[in-house]
Design an enzyme around this catalytic site. Structure first.
Site, PDB file in Angstrom:
ATOM      1  N   HIS A   1      61.454  39.139  50.101  1.00 14.03           N
ATOM      2  CA  HIS A   1      61.344  38.921  48.655  1.00 14.03           C
ATOM      3  C   HIS A   1      62.244  39.900  47.903  1.00 14.03           C
ATOM      4  CE1 HIS A   1      58.427  37.284  45.356  1.00 14.03           C
ATOM      5  NE2 HIS A   1      59.662  37.373  44.920  1.00 14.03           N
TER       6      HIS A   1
ATOM      7  N   ARG B   1      59.520  31.200  45.090  1.00 12.87           N
ATOM      8  CA  ARG B   1      58.185  31.752  45.278  1.00 12.87           C
ATOM      9  C   ARG B   1      57.566  31.166  46.540  1.00 12.87           C
ATOM     10  NH1 ARG B   1      59.360  35.149  42.359  1.00 12.87           N
ATOM     11  NH2 ARG B   1      58.248  36.088  40.589  1.00 12.87           N
TER      12      ARG B   1
ATOM     13  N   GLU C   1      52.387  37.678  51.376  1.00 10.84           N
ATOM     14  CA  GLU C   1      53.353  38.770  51.431  1.00 10.84           C
ATOM     15  C   GLU C   1      52.614  40.108  51.495  1.00 10.84           C
ATOM     16  OE1 GLU C   1      56.131  38.363  48.198  1.00 10.84           O
ATOM     17  OE2 GLU C   1      56.914  36.461  48.942  1.00 10.84           O
TER      18      GLU C   1
END
Length: 325
Positions: A279, A231, A260
């Site tokens: 991601h 993360r 993000e």
């Protein structure tokens, strides 16, 4: 009819599980603004969600909610404490994406160790001579520190062992019997001091936010490689940029970021020693199919009251539900 609100689409094979049930209906929502979700959630007994934010206000607008089923293993987009207070289970998909994330971790590690981004850019620019200037390092014989030894961390350890790496693990909650070839370190600082490569596999929480800060990066061996497929926010990105600039950190492989999408003006974007992916570590064909099916099954199990407790992140609500029966 029991309504399932599907926030962000699931694979057709997963939705087919809902369609098999005569007592269940579902609505797929692609506009996951708070206002739209509030307008659609009032009659929902179950919610499935991928990575969209799920605000407390949305859950408060669903008085009959029985289950929040997360399509993934992280749950920092869900207000778990609020769900626990409501007695609503929050589920994840377990180990079905562990292989995909572990393989992406090894991809990032290899690309960072061998200068993959710079070599690719060089040959595309006609610079074949880069082969004698941009020299990588082998993984064999390197010490890998795995922070977080859950499903994904264990899969990474198996693959890294096959590469001839020495495995250190820092995870106060992991069973020491989970990987016979690993050596556990109680203190993170001790692991960092011995590590050539650091890879992170912990959830983001108050305890892990900026776990890898300037001091932690400085504690690594000179020329270390840093990998994060867990993360964003676990690494202090400003500190990582500085460690790369000084050369103390040789290179990095990052799949997750504090913000993000990663802003194109971020200094990490222009550093060709850093391998970046959006991601996407868990997003393979195999993993997406499996995650969708488990997400759907968890939603149905929540409706039926037959949840697998190993997939519930707030298991205290199950005891409350059992005591109330």
């Amino acid at each position: 009819m029991k309504k399932i609100l599907v926030i962000q689409p699931l694979r057709a094979e997963a939705l087919a599980l809902f369609e098999e049930r005569s007592d269940v209906s579902y609505e797929v929502v692609t506009d996951f603004s708070k206002e739209n979700l509030i307008a659609r959630v009032a009659d929902a007994v179950a919610i499935t969600v991928r990575d969209a934010p799920l605000p407390m206000e949305v859950l408060a607008a669903a008085p009959n909610l029985r289950i929040v089923s997360r399509h993934g293993v992280g749950y920092d987009n869900i207000p778990v404490d609020y769900c626990t207070g409501r007695g609503v289970p929050v589920t994840v998909v377990g180990d079905v994406n562990a292989i995909s994330v572990a393989e992406q971790t090894m991809f990032l590690m290899l690309a960072a160790a061998r200068g993959g981004i710079r070599l690719d850019a060089a040959i595309r620019a006609g610079d074949f001579g880069a082969r004698s200037r941009l020299i990588g390092v082998e993984l064999r014989g390197r010490t890998l520190l795995i922070v977080g030894f859950g499903r994904i961390g264990r899969e990474v350890a198996r693959r890294a062992t096959a590469f001839g790496m020495h495995i250190l693990v820092h995870d106060p909650f992991a069973s020491r019997a989970d990987h016979a070839g690993a050596r556990f370190v109680e203190r993170l600082e001790d692991g960092l001091a011995a590590a050539d490569i650091l890879t992170l596999h912990v959830p983001l929480s108050e305890a892990t936010h900026h776990l890898i800060d300037a001091a932690a990066l400085k504690a690594l061996r000179p020329g270390a490689i840093v990998i994060n497929a867990a993360r964003g926010g676990i690494i202090d990105e400003a500190a990582l940029v500085e460690a790369l600039e000084t050369g103390h950190v040789r290179s990095a492989g990052l799949d997750t970021f504090e913000v993000e999408p990663l802003p194109t003006v971020h200094p990490l974007v222009d550093d060709r020693r850093v391998v970046l992916s959006p991601h996407s570590a868990a997003l393979t064909e195999e993993s997406l199919l499996a995650m969708g099916i488990v997400t759907a099954r968890n939603a149905l199990a929540g409706i039926d009251g037959v949840l697998d407790p190993t997939l519930v992140v707030n298991p205290s609500v199950l005891k409350v539900a059992t005591d109330a029966q």
